[in-house]
Design a protein around this motif. Structure first.
Motif, PDB file in Angstrom:
ATOM      1  N   THR A  11       0.821  -1.212   0.000  1.00  0.00           N
ATOM      2  CA  THR A  11       0.000   0.000   0.000  1.00  0.00           C
ATOM      3  C   THR A  11       0.863   1.274   0.000  1.00  0.00           C
ATOM      4  O   THR A  11       1.013   1.921   1.024  1.00  0.00           O
ATOM      5  N   GLN A  14      -1.279   4.438   1.017  1.00  0.00           N
ATOM      6  CA  GLN A  14      -2.267   4.323   2.092  1.00  0.00           C
ATOM      7  C   GLN A  14      -1.603   3.796   3.346  1.00  0.00           C
ATOM      8  O   GLN A  14      -0.576   3.127   3.260  1.00  0.00           O
ATOM      9  N   ILE A  21       3.607  -3.288  10.623  1.00  0.00           N
ATOM     10  CA  ILE A  21       4.510  -3.825  11.641  1.00  0.00           C
ATOM     11  C   ILE A  21       4.652  -2.800  12.766  1.00  0.00           C
ATOM     12  O   ILE A  21       4.694  -1.612  12.531  1.00  0.00           O
ATOM     13  N   SER A  47       8.715  13.207   6.537  1.00  0.00           N
ATOM     14  CA  SER A  47       7.619  12.832   5.670  1.00  0.00           C
ATOM     15  C   SER A  47       7.816  11.389   5.209  1.00  0.00           C
ATOM     16  O   SER A  47       8.900  11.027   4.758  1.00  0.00           O
ATOM     17  N   GLY A  48       6.801  10.596   5.338  1.00  0.00           N
ATOM     18  CA  GLY A  48       6.877   9.205   4.909  1.00  0.00           C
ATOM     19  C   GLY A  48       7.499   8.259   5.914  1.00  0.00           C
ATOM     20  O   GLY A  48       7.745   7.088   5.621  1.00  0.00           O
ATOM     21  N   GLY A  50       6.100   7.121   8.491  1.00  0.00           N
ATOM     22  CA  GLY A  50       5.102   6.154   8.971  1.00  0.00           C
ATOM     23  C   GLY A  50       4.232   6.666  10.114  1.00  0.00           C
ATOM     24  O   GLY A  50       3.636   5.873  10.844  1.00  0.00           O
ATOM     25  N   LYS A  51       4.111   7.981  10.262  1.00  0.00           N
ATOM     26  CA  LYS A  51       3.340   8.556  11.376  1.00  0.00           C
ATOM     27  C   LYS A  51       1.851   8.197  11.268  1.00  0.00           C
ATOM     28  O   LYS A  51       1.251   7.707  12.221  1.00  0.00           O
ATOM     29  N   THR A  52       1.277   8.459  10.089  1.00  0.00           N
ATOM     30  CA  THR A  52      -0.155   8.215   9.934  1.00  0.00           C
ATOM     31  C   THR A  52      -0.482   6.735  10.106  1.00  0.00           C
ATOM     32  O   THR A  52      -1.439   6.368  10.785  1.00  0.00           O
ATOM     33  N   THR A  53       0.340   5.884   9.482  1.00  0.00           N
ATOM     34  CA  THR A  53       0.101   4.443   9.583  1.00  0.00           C
ATOM     35  C   THR A  53       0.156   3.987  11.032  1.00  0.00           C
ATOM     36  O   THR A  53      -0.723   3.256  11.503  1.00  0.00           O
ATOM     37  N   HIS A 257       6.907  -0.348  -0.415  1.00  0.00           N
ATOM     38  CA  HIS A 257       5.613  -0.889  -0.867  1.00  0.00           C
ATOM     39  C   HIS A 257       5.480  -0.753  -2.386  1.00  0.00           C
ATOM     40  O   HIS A 257       5.025  -1.663  -3.058  1.00  0.00           O
TER      41      HIS A 257
HETATM   42  N1  LIG Z   1       4.484   0.361  10.416  1.00  0.00           N
HETATM   43  C1  LIG Z   1       4.350   0.184   9.115  1.00  0.00           C
HETATM   44  N2  LIG Z   1       4.201  -1.040   8.590  1.00  0.00           N
HETATM   45  C2  LIG Z   1       4.073  -1.227   7.270  1.00  0.00           C
HETATM   46  N3  LIG Z   1       4.072  -0.232   6.370  1.00  0.00           N
HETATM   47  C3  LIG Z   1       4.204   1.018   6.821  1.00  0.00           C
HETATM   48  C4  LIG Z   1       4.361   1.287   8.216  1.00  0.00           C
HETATM   49  N4  LIG Z   1       4.479   2.619   8.384  1.00  0.00           N
HETATM   50  C5  LIG Z   1       4.379   3.156   7.167  1.00  0.00           C
HETATM   51  N5  LIG Z   1       4.214   2.223   6.216  1.00  0.00           N
HETATM   52  C6  LIG Z   1       4.049   2.517   4.779  1.00  0.00           C
HETATM   53  O1  LIG Z   1       4.877   3.626   4.477  1.00  0.00           O
HETATM   54  C7  LIG Z   1       4.203   4.616   3.696  1.00  0.00           C
HETATM   55  C8  LIG Z   1       4.217   5.953   4.385  1.00  0.00           C
HETATM   56  O2  LIG Z   1       3.557   5.886   5.610  1.00  0.00           O
HETATM   57  P1  LIG Z   1       2.698   7.079   6.226  1.00  0.00           P
HETATM   58  O3  LIG Z   1       1.814   7.673   5.207  1.00  0.00           O
HETATM   59  O4  LIG Z   1       2.086   6.550   7.455  1.00  0.00           O
HETATM   60  O5  LIG Z   1       3.856   8.109   6.604  1.00  0.00           O
HETATM   61  P2  LIG Z   1       3.713   9.590   7.184  1.00  0.00           P
HETATM   62  O6  LIG Z   1       4.838   9.774   8.122  1.00  0.00           O
HETATM   63  O7  LIG Z   1       2.341   9.801   7.711  1.00  0.00           O
HETATM   64  O8  LIG Z   1       3.937  10.451   5.875  1.00  0.00           O
HETATM   65  P3  LIG Z   1       3.533  11.998   5.608  1.00  0.00           P
HETATM   66  O9  LIG Z   1       4.472  12.798   6.425  1.00  0.00           O
HETATM   67  O10 LIG Z   1       3.791  12.147   4.140  1.00  0.00           O
HETATM   68  O11 LIG Z   1       2.114  12.175   6.012  1.00  0.00           O
HETATM   69  C9  LIG Z   1       2.822   4.024   3.402  1.00  0.00           C
HETATM   70  O12 LIG Z   1       2.919   3.389   2.167  1.00  0.00           O
HETATM   71  C10 LIG Z   1       2.616   2.977   4.469  1.00  0.00           C
HETATM   72  O13 LIG Z   1       1.815   1.941   3.961  1.00  0.00           O
END
Ligand SMILES: Nc1ncnc2c1ncn2[C@@H]1O[C@H](COP(=O)(O)OP(=O)(O)OP(=O)(O)O)[C@@H](O)[C@H]1O
Ligand SMILES: [Mg+2]
Length: 432
Positions: A11, A14, A21, A47-48, A50-53, A257
């Motif tokens: 994903t 998303q 994990i 950015s990216g 993994g905060k939102t996830t 991903h």
């Molecule tokens: N713990 C995790 N396990 C598996 N995949 C992850 C995990 N954390 C993030 N990802 C993957 O990494 C990508 C980025 O994650 P996410 O959108 O959560 O980051 P973010 O820090 O919120 O980014 P942004 O600052 O752009 O909002 C997504 O494709 C997500 O599916």
């Protein structure tokens, strides 16, 4: 054999669910903060990273529901308050969620309805909606608390400074309301460096605010994502392929991903296969080409953001990037001190001040300039945040370069690999 949809396993755009994990390094602190009544939370990171996830998965584990808010440039706290108020409609009037609705007192529901009609009166009169006087911060905290929600505010670094102060005040009200509503809290998500901002506005918050840094994903974490995907889809990435994906990702889950997804889709694997399918180096090369093609415009806009000329600029930012590139070639090392960079910049721009180099380097690691560089505090060195940025910047300095889709796809996998091979000490590279 249970079948999984490939697009739900990998994903890139998303929050991950099936391959989610746990982030061991912050898990305990986050769960603890989520469970502590009154504790407000600021989660920050690149950015990216993994905060939102991470938050989506954890909130879903610990809360029945949450209010999702998203800030864009210039969002005000009043807008956020109205949005949260509107979101609560599903519990207070439409009763979309009976479980929650049934637990809310009739008197609070009627108060909600009053404010709603007050707010409705303004519709059509003004372009901008105004927060009804009755919707005080306290009242909103009460509405959120009664609905057993928490409030997730994404990208709070995009609100203006004055409104950040208001956010700190709002958090304080939510904290105080925890006597009556222990689960109520605001979880603000921001870019690197924003953690301290809320406390800066209100010192009293310091003990009641948990600041949680989410680092870039480690090599092990990225490997775990790939392995979960392998298991769910019954596929196998050769060890060499796996390692390359991990290194190309440079700590970003989205790249990991995306590359895995492309390899599957290019081979017609749309769901779990009966017979194990193995991916080789050539599958990855093709996935990298796809990646560059797909991301050429976002790479270009990041590059433009990084090199944008701001008002009053005397010395541009391009000489710095140029110096980094020529030094990495000449010295065959990617991590450079401000002093080394300054010396190189001065070869073409003798009056360029060291302080300006430092100032720009600090900007280049921030969201404001697309995080095109990363910084290793311990060694005081800067380097490109990922090989794709580096290759793109290199291309942009080549003669006659007008960044376009075809140009960006010319970056060969070999060029990127050469960059990556030079970068051995990955864990240091990934630390924040
Ligand atoms: N713990 C995790 N396990 C598996 N995949 C992850 C995990 N954390 C993030 N990802 C993957 O990494 C990508 C980025 O994650 P996410 O959108 O959560 O980051 P973010 O820090 O919120 O980014 P942004 O600052 O752009 O909002 C997504 O494709 C997500 O599916
Ligand atoms: Mg996010």
């Amino acid at each position: 054999m249970k079948k999984y949809d490939t697009y739900r396993v990998f994903t890139p755009a998303q929050p991950a669910k099936l391959t989610f994990i746990d982030r061991e390094i912050v898990n305990e602190q986050l769960v603890d903060a989520l469970r502590t009544p009154g504790m407000q939370i600021v989660v920050y990171g690149y950015s990216g990273s993994g905060k939102t996830t991470l938050l989506t998965n954890k909130i879903n584990q610990l809360y029945e529901s949450y209010i999702p808010s998203q800030c864009t440039k210039g969002t005000t706290i009043d807008q956020l308050k109205l949005e949260a108020f509107d979101y609560l409609d599903r519990y207070y009037t439409t009763e979309l969620n009976e479980n929650v609705s049934n637990g809310i007192s009739a008197s609070l529901k009627s108060r909600y309805a009053e404010i709603k009609s007050e707010s409705k009166k303004q519709e059509g009169k003004t372009i901008k909606r105004i927060v009804p006087i009755q919707l005080s911060d306290q009242r909103l905290a009460e509405f959120v608390g009664e609905a057993k929600c928490c409030w997730k505010i994404e990208d709070f670094h995009k609100v203006e400074s004055d409104d950040k102060e208001r956010l700190a005040q709002l958090m304080k009200v939510f904290m105080d309301s925890s006597m009556n509503y222990p689960t109520t809290k605001i979880i603000a998500i921001g870019a690197v460096g924003t953690g301290k901002e809320v406390v800066a506005y209100d010192k009293e918050m310091s003990n009641r605010l948990s600041e949680i840094p989410v680092p870039l994903m480690s090599l092990d974490e990225l490997e775990m994502i790939i392995e979960k995907g392998e298991f769910l889809l019954n596929v196998k990435f050769l060890k060499e392929v796996k390692n390359r994906v991990i290194v190309y990702s440079s700590g970003l889950g989205a790249v990991c991903h995306q590359l895995c997804l492309s390899m599957c889709i290019n081979n017609g694997i749309y769901e779990t296969v009966e017979e194990t399918h193995t991916f080789t180096d050539s599958d990855l090369d093709k996935a990298i080409d796809n990646y560059l093609q797909k991301n050429s415009s976002s790479l270009k806009s990041s590059y433009d953001k990084a090199t944008k000329i701001t008002k009053g600029t005397v010395y541009g930012i391009k000489p710095i990037l140029k110096a980094i590139l020529s030094l990495t070639k000449e010295k065959k090392k990617d991590e450079l001190t401000p002093f080394e960079i300054h010396t190189e910049v001065q070869k073409e721009n003798p009056t360029y001040p060291l302080n300006t180099v430092r100032l720009y380097l600090n900007q280049l690691i921030s969201a404001e300039r697309a995080e095109i560089l990363r910084y290793n505090k311990d060694a005081d060195v800067y380097f490109f945040s990922n090989p794709f940025f580096k290759a793109f910047t290199e291309l942009s300095f080549s003669k006659d370069f007008k960044p376009s889709k075809t140009d960006i796809t010319r970056i060969s996998a070999d060029e990127i690999k050469a960059y990556l091979d030079a970068k051995k000490d990955m864990d240091e590279f990934l630390s924040m």
